[in-house]
Scaffold this active site. Sequence first.
Site, PDB file in Angstrom:
ATOM      1  N   TYR A   1     -12.333  -2.587  -2.685  1.00 37.03           N
ATOM      2  CA  TYR A   1     -12.790  -2.656  -1.294  1.00 37.03           C
ATOM      3  C   TYR A   1     -14.320  -2.675  -1.177  1.00 37.03           C
ATOM      4  O   TYR A   1     -14.868  -2.302  -0.130  1.00 37.03           O
ATOM      5  CB  TYR A   1     -12.204  -1.486  -0.495  1.00 37.03           C
ATOM      6  CG  TYR A   1     -10.754  -1.707  -0.078  1.00 37.03           C
ATOM      7  CD1 TYR A   1     -10.378  -2.850   0.641  1.00 37.03           C
ATOM      8  CD2 TYR A   1      -9.763  -0.766  -0.369  1.00 37.03           C
ATOM      9  CE1 TYR A   1      -9.054  -3.052   1.038  1.00 37.03           C
ATOM     10  CE2 TYR A   1      -8.435  -0.966   0.028  1.00 37.03           C
ATOM     11  CZ  TYR A   1      -8.092  -2.104   0.736  1.00 37.03           C
ATOM     12  OH  TYR A   1      -6.783  -2.303   1.136  1.00 37.03           O
TER      13      TYR A   1
ATOM     14  N   GLU B   1     -10.024  -9.790  -7.378  1.00 38.62           N
ATOM     15  CA  GLU B   1      -9.109  -8.667  -7.183  1.00 38.62           C
ATOM     16  C   GLU B   1      -8.008  -8.629  -8.246  1.00 38.62           C
ATOM     17  O   GLU B   1      -7.608  -7.549  -8.692  1.00 38.62           O
ATOM     18  CB  GLU B   1      -8.480  -8.757  -5.790  1.00 38.62           C
ATOM     19  CG  GLU B   1      -9.497  -8.583  -4.661  1.00 38.62           C
ATOM     20  CD  GLU B   1      -8.955  -8.947  -3.284  1.00 38.62           C
ATOM     21  OE1 GLU B   1      -9.722  -8.879  -2.313  1.00 38.62           O
ATOM     22  OE2 GLU B   1      -7.765  -9.310  -3.172  1.00 38.62           O
TER      23      GLU B   1
ATOM     24  N   LYS C   1       0.839  -1.203   0.000  1.00 34.89           N
ATOM     25  CA  LYS C   1       0.000   0.000   0.000  1.00 34.89           C
ATOM     26  C   LYS C   1       0.879   1.261   0.000  1.00 34.89           C
ATOM     27  O   LYS C   1       2.103   1.181   0.204  1.00 34.89           O
ATOM     28  CB  LYS C   1      -0.913  -0.024   1.235  1.00 34.89           C
ATOM     29  CG  LYS C   1      -1.900  -1.215   1.274  1.00 34.89           C
ATOM     30  CD  LYS C   1      -2.818  -1.051   2.485  1.00 34.89           C
ATOM     31  CE  LYS C   1      -3.655  -2.283   2.774  1.00 34.89           C
ATOM     32  NZ  LYS C   1      -4.524  -2.096   3.970  1.00 34.89           N
TER      33      LYS C   1
ATOM     34  N   HIS D   1      -1.811  -5.541   1.570  1.00 35.99           N
ATOM     35  CA  HIS D   1      -3.072  -6.261   1.359  1.00 35.99           C
ATOM     36  C   HIS D   1      -2.760  -7.635   0.795  1.00 35.99           C
ATOM     37  O   HIS D   1      -1.866  -7.777  -0.040  1.00 35.99           O
ATOM     38  CB  HIS D   1      -3.950  -5.506   0.349  1.00 35.99           C
ATOM     39  CG  HIS D   1      -5.104  -6.337  -0.152  1.00 35.99           C
ATOM     40  ND1 HIS D   1      -6.291  -6.446   0.533  1.00 35.99           N
ATOM     41  CD2 HIS D   1      -5.229  -7.148  -1.245  1.00 35.99           C
ATOM     42  CE1 HIS D   1      -7.102  -7.266  -0.125  1.00 35.99           C
ATOM     43  NE2 HIS D   1      -6.485  -7.706  -1.211  1.00 35.99           N
TER      44      HIS D   1
ATOM     45  N   ASN E   1      -1.549  -0.241   7.674  1.00 38.82           N
ATOM     46  CA  ASN E   1      -1.026  -1.585   7.933  1.00 38.82           C
ATOM     47  C   ASN E   1      -0.273  -2.192   6.742  1.00 38.82           C
ATOM     48  O   ASN E   1      -0.087  -3.398   6.653  1.00 38.82           O
ATOM     49  CB  ASN E   1      -2.128  -2.504   8.471  1.00 38.82           C
ATOM     50  CG  ASN E   1      -3.258  -2.700   7.478  1.00 38.82           C
ATOM     51  OD1 ASN E   1      -3.165  -2.257   6.332  1.00 38.82           O
ATOM     52  ND2 ASN E   1      -4.306  -3.370   7.898  1.00 38.82           N
TER      53      ASN E   1
HETATM   54  P1  IDP Z   1      -7.382  -7.141   5.735  1.00 40.79           P
HETATM   55  O1  IDP Z   1      -6.586  -6.082   4.991  1.00 40.79           O
HETATM   56  O2  IDP Z   1      -6.604  -7.737   6.861  1.00 40.79           O
HETATM   57  O3  IDP Z   1      -7.989  -8.169   4.809  1.00 40.79           O
HETATM   58  P2  IDP Z   1     -10.079  -6.030   5.993  1.00 40.79           P
HETATM   59  O4  IDP Z   1     -10.998  -6.309   7.136  1.00 40.79           O
HETATM   60  O5  IDP Z   1     -10.390  -6.635   4.659  1.00 40.79           O
HETATM   61  O6  IDP Z   1      -8.595  -6.375   6.461  1.00 40.79           O
HETATM   62  O7  IDP Z   1     -10.031  -4.448   5.819  1.00 40.79           O
HETATM   63  C1  IDP Z   1      -9.408  -3.855   4.692  1.00 40.79           C
HETATM   64  C2  IDP Z   1      -8.554  -2.701   5.166  1.00 40.79           C
HETATM   65  O8  IDP Z   1      -9.386  -1.697   5.704  1.00 40.79           O
HETATM   66  C3  IDP Z   1      -7.576  -3.056   6.281  1.00 40.79           C
HETATM   67  O9  IDP Z   1      -6.339  -3.585   5.811  1.00 40.79           O
HETATM   68  C4  IDP Z   1      -7.380  -1.737   6.969  1.00 40.79           C
HETATM   69  O10 IDP Z   1      -6.393  -0.952   6.317  1.00 40.79           O
HETATM   70  C5  IDP Z   1      -8.730  -1.076   6.799  1.00 40.79           C
HETATM   71  N1  IDP Z   1      -9.552  -1.262   7.995  1.00 40.79           N
HETATM   72  C6  IDP Z   1     -10.173  -2.402   8.379  1.00 40.79           C
HETATM   73  N2  IDP Z   1     -10.838  -2.226   9.536  1.00 40.79           N
HETATM   74  C7  IDP Z   1     -10.643  -0.938   9.875  1.00 40.79           C
HETATM   75  C8  IDP Z   1     -11.081  -0.140  10.979  1.00 40.79           C
HETATM   76  O11 IDP Z   1     -11.789  -0.586  11.874  1.00 40.79           O
HETATM   77  N3  IDP Z   1     -10.657   1.166  10.982  1.00 40.79           N
HETATM   78  C9  IDP Z   1      -9.874   1.697  10.002  1.00 40.79           C
HETATM   79  N4  IDP Z   1      -9.434   0.981   8.954  1.00 40.79           N
HETATM   80  C10 IDP Z   1      -9.817  -0.309   8.892  1.00 40.79           C
HETATM   81 MG    MG Z   2      -9.511  -8.000   3.423  1.00 40.17          MG
END
Ligand code: IDP
Ligand code: MG
Length: 160
Positions: free
Chosen positions: A58, A135, A18, A124, A121
């Site tokens: 997303y 995707e 990212k 992805h 984080n």
């Molecule tokens: P993942 O990346 O571990 O698959 P997902 O639940 O698919 O996680 O969420 C996609 C992205 O959205 C996450 O990597 C994170 O950057 C963001 N995200 C997920 N949950 C939250 C939240 O509660 N607050 C802010 N950003 C979030």
């Molecule tokens: Mg995800």
Amino acid sequence: MTYSGPAMAIETTLILCKPDAVSRGLVGEIIARIERRGYIITAMKLMQLPGDKARDHYAEHKDKPFFGDLVSFITSGPLVALAVEGEGVIEACRQLIGATNPLTAAPGSIRADFAQSIGRNLIHGSDSKASADRELNIFFNKNEFVSRKHDMDRWITEQR
Ligand code: IDP
Ligand code: MG
């Protein structure tokens, strides 16, 4: 008698370094962890993601409160998209990446080693075969994949 477990399918997953990973200079570190595991890259590009593709990628989160921030962040600067191939690669990359929240990510995972915040984080990885197929189509055209073999020997010594 030799044990032979169930043959696992060769899969392809979508990995995104990212914009935070690109800006922090962590692309090499991330790719190194994937490559040293023995997985191979079959497509890769540096790109700035347009808004429509970000919303599509997303889409499952479109009703979540963080969706707006997520789309603005993922489109805010260049990212590196990779298609990565190997046995069980989808689940293996999820393990290498670690849990969504870096605070609860397993020690030694990318998010635990390099990230602090859920919204930054770094990486992805597709969460299932269906997600990976969907995707990969958003990021790559069919003609952007190269066919590769796990044939390390001939790249290390000349084969006579
Ligand atoms: P993942 O990346 O571990 O698959 P997902 O639940 O698919 O996680 O969420 C996609 C992205 O959205 C996450 O990597 C994170 O950057 C963001 N995200 C997920 N949950 C939250 C939240 O509660 N607050 C802010 N950003 C979030
Ligand atoms: Mg995800």
